[in-house]
Design an enzyme around this catalytic site. Structure first.
Site, short mmCIF file in Angstrom:
data_model
loop_
_atom_site.label_atom_id
_atom_site.label_comp_id
_atom_site.label_asym_id
_atom_site.label_seq_id
_atom_site.Cartn_x
_atom_site.Cartn_y
_atom_site.Cartn_z
N SER A 138 0.84 -1.19 0.00
CA SER A 138 0.00 0.00 0.00
C SER A 138 0.88 1.24 0.00
O SER A 138 2.01 1.21 0.52
CB SER A 138 -0.90 0.02 1.24
OG SER A 138 -1.56 1.27 1.39
N TYR A 148 -0.71 -0.12 10.46
CA TYR A 148 -1.04 -0.65 9.13
C TYR A 148 0.05 -0.26 8.13
O TYR A 148 0.55 -1.10 7.38
CB TYR A 148 -2.40 -0.12 8.67
CG TYR A 148 -2.78 -0.59 7.28
CD1 TYR A 148 -3.37 -1.83 7.09
CD2 TYR A 148 -2.55 0.22 6.16
CE1 TYR A 148 -3.72 -2.27 5.82
CE2 TYR A 148 -2.89 -0.21 4.89
CZ TYR A 148 -3.47 -1.45 4.72
OH TYR A 148 -3.81 -1.90 3.46
#
Length: 257
Positions: A138, A148
């Site tokens: 990501s 994350y």
């Protein structure tokens, strides 16, 4: 026929990868928790492309289920040629405002599971001197964006390192680095994305199709969209301390208001 195993294949990017590989005539092994949704994806692909799709329901956070998927990847009789590590989820609150058990589950799914599944598939790929591992990372991993982002930074670094190690064996490794993509990810994570402009959103099929092109070209990273490619280039040259302060202010602004 090339066989591709995709985790998180019941929706979103996973389903888009399944469609992209099916369009190229690949056989599929579809992995996710929801058996009914997997079977629906398999039926749709079969009707559209005549694709043979094996459905393998599994909760990858369950040790036995994860071991079963690893065993499928290691099966020499039914070899898997390409592994797509796509399964994942996010949390709505920054660390340490989420329960630590949820943080650990997220870390396990984003880091430990791809590590284990990649470890299972690589011996066969090395022996056959072909194949690929595609890891979905990501743009969050390019900046200090919580746990994350930290996990996704690991995915990108792991992919880039593994690519160097596997190159002598003819095995390709690609890190897919998408930005905001129209999937169920944000809703499931309970994230409020209503303030995001229309122009930041990517379509999952565009991300998957770009990834397959970059894989064929043996590129180390796949980033869809000029906006995100420029973003990635810029953050590599910004001072890390400056970026960290900016991101911290952005994360904590709602609570302070």
């Amino acid at each position: 026929m090339t066989t591709v195993l995709i985790t998180g294949a019941s929706a979103g990017l996973g389903a888009a990868f399944a469609r992209a590989f099916a369009a190229k005539g690949a056989g599929l092994v579809l992995v996710a928790r929801d058996k009914e949704r997997l079977e629906s994806v398999a039926r749709d692909l079969g009707r559209e492309f005549g694709t043979a799709a094996e459905v393998l329901p599994a909760d990858l956070l369950d040790p036995q289920d994860c071991a079963a998927v690893a065993a499928r990847l290691a099966d020499r009789v039914r070899p898997v040629d390409i592994l797509v590590n796509n399964a994942g989820f996010g949390l709505p609150a920054p660390f340490p405002y989420s329960p630590v058990e949820d943080e650990e589950r997220m870390l396990d799914l984003l880091v430990k599971v791809p590590l284990r599944l990649t470890h299972a598939v690589l011996p066969g790929l090395r022996e056959r001197r072909r194949g690929a591992v595609v890891n979905v990372s990501s743009v969050a991993g390019l900046l200090p964006t919580g746990t994350y982002g930290a996990a996704k930074a690991w995915v990108t670094a792991f992919s880039e390192s593994l690519r160097v190690d596997m190159e002598p064996y003819g095995v390709r490794v690609l890190a897919v680095v998408p930005g905001f993509t129209r999937t169920e990810f944000q809703e499931r994570a309970g994230m409020d994305v209503s303030a995001l402009r229309e122009g930041v959103w990517l379509e999952p099929q565009a991300v998957a199709d770009r990834a397959l092109r970059d894989l064929a070209l043996r590129r180390p990273l796949s980033i869809t969209g000029r906006r995100y490619r420029a973003y990635a280039l810029a953050v590599r040259h910004l001072p890390r301390a400056f970026v960290a302060r900016k991101m911290a202010r952005k994360r904590h602004a709602p609570a302070e208001g």
